[in-house]
Design an enzyme around this catalytic site. Structure first.
Site, PDB file in Angstrom:
ATOM      1  N   PHE A 179      19.911  12.764  58.230  1.00 41.09           N
ATOM      2  CA  PHE A 179      20.239  13.414  59.502  1.00 41.09           C
ATOM      3  C   PHE A 179      21.041  12.498  60.428  1.00 41.09           C
ATOM      4  O   PHE A 179      21.003  11.273  60.313  1.00 41.09           O
ATOM      5  CB  PHE A 179      18.976  13.919  60.216  1.00 41.09           C
ATOM      6  CG  PHE A 179      17.952  12.865  60.548  1.00 41.09           C
ATOM      7  CD1 PHE A 179      18.224  11.817  61.423  1.00 41.09           C
ATOM      8  CD2 PHE A 179      16.673  12.948  60.020  1.00 41.09           C
ATOM      9  CE1 PHE A 179      17.274  10.871  61.753  1.00 41.09           C
ATOM     10  CE2 PHE A 179      15.700  12.008  60.336  1.00 41.09           C
ATOM     11  CZ  PHE A 179      16.007  10.972  61.204  1.00 41.09           C
ATOM     12  N   HIS A 235      32.254  -0.708  42.828  1.00 38.90           N
ATOM     13  CA  HIS A 235      31.058  -1.348  43.375  1.00 38.90           C
ATOM     14  C   HIS A 235      29.932  -0.340  43.611  1.00 38.90           C
ATOM     15  O   HIS A 235      29.313  -0.299  44.665  1.00 38.90           O
ATOM     16  CB  HIS A 235      31.385  -2.103  44.661  1.00 38.90           C
ATOM     17  CG  HIS A 235      32.390  -3.190  44.450  1.00 38.90           C
ATOM     18  ND1 HIS A 235      33.079  -3.786  45.477  1.00 38.90           N
ATOM     19  CD2 HIS A 235      32.836  -3.797  43.314  1.00 38.90           C
ATOM     20  CE1 HIS A 235      33.900  -4.691  44.987  1.00 38.90           C
ATOM     21  NE2 HIS A 235      33.765  -4.717  43.676  1.00 38.90           N
ATOM     22  N   THR A 284       0.841  -1.189   0.000  1.00 32.91           N
ATOM     23  CA  THR A 284       0.000   0.000   0.000  1.00 32.91           C
ATOM     24  C   THR A 284       0.878   1.240   0.000  1.00 32.91           C
ATOM     25  O   THR A 284       2.087   1.179   0.262  1.00 32.91           O
ATOM     26  CB  THR A 284      -0.894   0.064   1.256  1.00 32.91           C
ATOM     27  OG1 THR A 284      -0.051   0.189   2.410  1.00 32.91           O
ATOM     28  CG2 THR A 284      -1.759  -1.169   1.395  1.00 32.91           C
ATOM     29  N   GLY A 285       0.282   2.367  -0.288  1.00 38.01           N
ATOM     30  CA  GLY A 285       0.896   3.670  -0.101  1.00 38.01           C
ATOM     31  C   GLY A 285       2.310   3.830  -0.609  1.00 38.01           C
ATOM     32  O   GLY A 285       2.660   3.450  -1.733  1.00 38.01           O
ATOM     33  N   ASN A 340      24.082   4.031  54.702  1.00 39.83           N
ATOM     34  CA  ASN A 340      24.357   5.345  55.272  1.00 39.83           C
ATOM     35  C   ASN A 340      25.652   5.906  54.680  1.00 39.83           C
ATOM     36  O   ASN A 340      26.617   5.182  54.528  1.00 39.83           O
ATOM     37  CB  ASN A 340      24.493   5.253  56.789  1.00 39.83           C
ATOM     38  CG  ASN A 340      23.157   4.999  57.459  1.00 39.83           C
ATOM     39  OD1 ASN A 340      22.186   5.671  57.186  1.00 39.83           O
ATOM     40  ND2 ASN A 340      23.116   4.020  58.360  1.00 39.83           N
ATOM     41  N   ILE A 376      -2.403   1.686  13.649  1.00 40.46           N
ATOM     42  CA  ILE A 376      -3.536   0.832  14.025  1.00 40.46           C
ATOM     43  C   ILE A 376      -3.528  -0.444  13.183  1.00 40.46           C
ATOM     44  O   ILE A 376      -3.507  -1.559  13.715  1.00 40.46           O
ATOM     45  CB  ILE A 376      -4.877   1.577  13.830  1.00 40.46           C
ATOM     46  CG1 ILE A 376      -4.893   2.864  14.670  1.00 40.46           C
ATOM     47  CG2 ILE A 376      -6.040   0.668  14.219  1.00 40.46           C
ATOM     48  CD1 ILE A 376      -4.696   2.649  16.158  1.00 40.46           C
ATOM     49  N   LYS A 430      -0.120 -14.668  15.600  1.00 42.20           N
ATOM     50  CA  LYS A 430      -1.022 -15.694  16.134  1.00 42.20           C
ATOM     51  C   LYS A 430      -1.059 -16.899  15.204  1.00 42.20           C
ATOM     52  O   LYS A 430      -1.097 -18.051  15.659  1.00 42.20           O
ATOM     53  CB  LYS A 430      -2.428 -15.113  16.317  1.00 42.20           C
ATOM     54  CG  LYS A 430      -3.435 -16.151  16.826  1.00 42.20           C
ATOM     55  CD  LYS A 430      -4.761 -15.517  17.200  1.00 42.20           C
ATOM     56  CE  LYS A 430      -5.730 -16.571  17.739  1.00 42.20           C
ATOM     57  NZ  LYS A 430      -6.974 -15.978  18.269  1.00 42.20           N
TER      58      LYS A 430
END
Length: 537
Positions: free
Chosen positions: A486, A289, A46-47, A431, A138, A149
């Site tokens: 903190f 690391h 197509t196209g 930490n 689409i 499928k």
């Protein structure tokens, strides 16, 4: 749930007689079409694809001639027709399907080559909302899924690589095998899933919905790795659609393939290097690391690398080096003096490439540019049965954000050191404690279960680095100490003071803040709160 029909087994080998081709990227189209025609395969299209084939004088039928309907609605409707999907979905060895083909004069299609409208490219190029919507395919996904499928009979190709495999099979035996068609079908379903993921992610972003009810991620495999974190684990490296300079988009100029751990460490290194503006100063980050073991700035890359290496030369062995400027020969010559796994930079000059060429196993990557540390985005982490998604940490603290909470005010030099140290702490596993002075890390403590131990480890690193340099005082002497979260108790702060730190930067916000402030005052320290935690698990 539909029951599986009692179909007879399909034949292993299929001799293709008809192919439908519809491509946005027409690379390789003419050569493939010529090979199909030479093998006796009739072409449908197509196209623009049909026009390209006709221009090359290749016989092709218009899909509109098959369906009896012209393209309509600006090309939105052209292949959504029973004569197309019946030709794709018919189970040829099932008597009812064969009769339906005969009754409705439907000729089966054996090969489909479709690459979908360029939705991802349209979005990446900054296309408008309307342009993006028009590039949502689409008919293409519908035909791909129908073909996949019905893989017992149809070979579905979603890229040139798949088409090349089909052509090779036809050239060899004149047929396609069931094993090949299954492999193509699996890839086809993955392609439509990735395509839909790109569309849904983009659409949610247009609506400002960062965390939609259904989160989909599409990724393309870059590399199958020899193993994962450990030799008994399998692994692969995938690229998502995120347009962010880094290890996934980098060009590897030399060296062995990146390992799983190389990728993780290189990502950590270049993200930290990007925190430093190359126009302001050269910067070098050495990672081991996933944690930085040495970070420094300087007037040039060679100076920055030397200073970063001095912070922890033991850990730097076998590490990752990230630079924020174009890599030059002098820096390259210094880097190769010790074993280095990966060097990554925005660019590299030819003389530096020649230096690295003597180290065949050293991996050299260029990213083209630095990732923007202030740019948004999301980061992901898997957990059993799910994943965590959060926004990228774009926090950046400036001098105006600081709240002095101690009696002693920090000096301008201490403020500069504190901001530098806090920037590093943002990239250290928690930490985290970072000592820094004069644009260089003095000691880093990472990943401990309590903050006091991180402060102790950072103190030890600073002392060992000083001894390696022949200094009588620890590198942490007179440094600024950054804590990415903190201090819940004074013990971690007191450990920093014992290491030689004179200024502390931390988020604040603990119930024990006042006790920590009192301890800082008693030790004569200056301390500021950022109000922002940069914890990194």
């Amino acid at each position: 749930m539909p029951a599986a029909p009692d179909f007879p087994p399909a034949a292993d080998l299929v001799t293709p007689k008809r192919a439908l081709i519809s491509l946005s990227d027409k690379t390789g189209l003419i050569e493939a079409a010529q090979a199909l025609v030479a093998a006796g395969v009739e072409l449908l299209s197509t196209g623009g694809t049909k026009a390209a084939l006709q221009k090359a004088n290749i016989a092709v039928k218009d899909v509109a001639d098959i369906t009896g309907f012209p393209e309509m609605m600006d090309g939105r409707v052209k292949t959504l027709h029973p004569k197309v999907h019946g030709a794709l979905l018919a189970y040829r060895d099932a008597p009812e399907h064969a009769q339906a083909l005969k009754d409705h004069d439907i000729q089966p299609i054996d090969i489909v080559w479709i690459d979908l409208y360029p939705f991802e490219a349209t979005v990446a190029a900054g296309g408008t909302f309307e342009a993006a919507i028009e590039n949502v395919d689409i008919g293409g996904p519908a035909m791909i899924r129908s073909s996949a499928k019905n893989h017992p009979y149809v070979s579905i190709c979603v890229d040139k690589a798949g088409m090349d495999e089909v052509l090779a099979a036809i050239a060899d035996t004149g047929t396609t095998s069931l094993a090949l068609r299954k492999s193509l079908a699996a890839r086809a379903f993955a392609r439509t899933a990735s395509y839909d993921a790109a569309v849904s992610t983009w659409f949610a972003a247009q609506l400002g919905d960062a965390y939609p009810e259904r989160k989909t991620i599409g990724a393309t495999r870059l590399q199958t790795m020899r193993y994962g974190e450990n030799p008994h684990q399998s692994a692969a490296f995938y690229k998502t659609g995120e347009d962010r300079p880094g290890v996934a988009t980098a060009k590897q100029l030399q060296g062995k393939e990146l390992s799983y751990n190389n990728v993780a460490d290189t990502d950590a290194a270049i993200e930290l290097a990007s925190e430093f503006d190359p126009a302001a100063s050269a910067a070098c980050v050495i990672v081991k690391h996933a944690n930085p073991c040495g970070v420094a700035t300087g007037p040039d890359l060679l100076t920055a690398y030397k200073r970063a290496l001095e912070c922890d030369p033991v850990s730097a062995f076998g590490g990752i080096v990230a630079l924020n400027r174009k890599l030059d020969k002098a820096t390259a010559e210094k880097i190769v003096e010790i074993f280095t796994e990966v060097v990554v930079a925005p660019d590299v000059d030819e003389d530096a490439i020649a230096v690295f060429a003597a180290k065949k196993n050293l991996r050299l990557l260029i990213t083209g540019s630095l990732p923007d540390p202030l740019a948004g985005g999301q980061v992901f982490r898997s957990v059993a049965g799910g994943m965590l998604v959060q926004s990228r940490d774009t926090a950046r603290i400036t001098a105006t954000d600081l709240k002095v909470v101690t009696k002693r005010q920090p000096t301008p030099a201490e403020i500069e050191d504190m901001l530098f140290a806090f920037t590093i702490a943002k990239h250290v596993k928690s930490n985290a404690i970072v000592y820094a002075k004069d644009g260089r890390t003095a000691g880093i403590g990472a990943g401990q279960m309590n903050r006091r131990d991180s402060a102790r480890i950072a103190r030890l690193r600073a002392q060992e680095a000083a001894e390696g340099l022949g200094l009588t005082e620890s590198l942490a002497k007179g440094s600024a100490c950054a804590s990415e979260a903190f201090f819940p108790f004074p013990d971690g702060l007191l450990e920093a003071a014992a290491a030689g730190a004179t200024a502390i930067i931390q988020p604040g916000g603990s119930m024990g803040d006042q006790a920590v402030i009192d301890a800082a005052d008693a030790a004569g320290l200056a301390m500021v709160f950022t109000g922002v935690r940069v914890f990194r698990h």
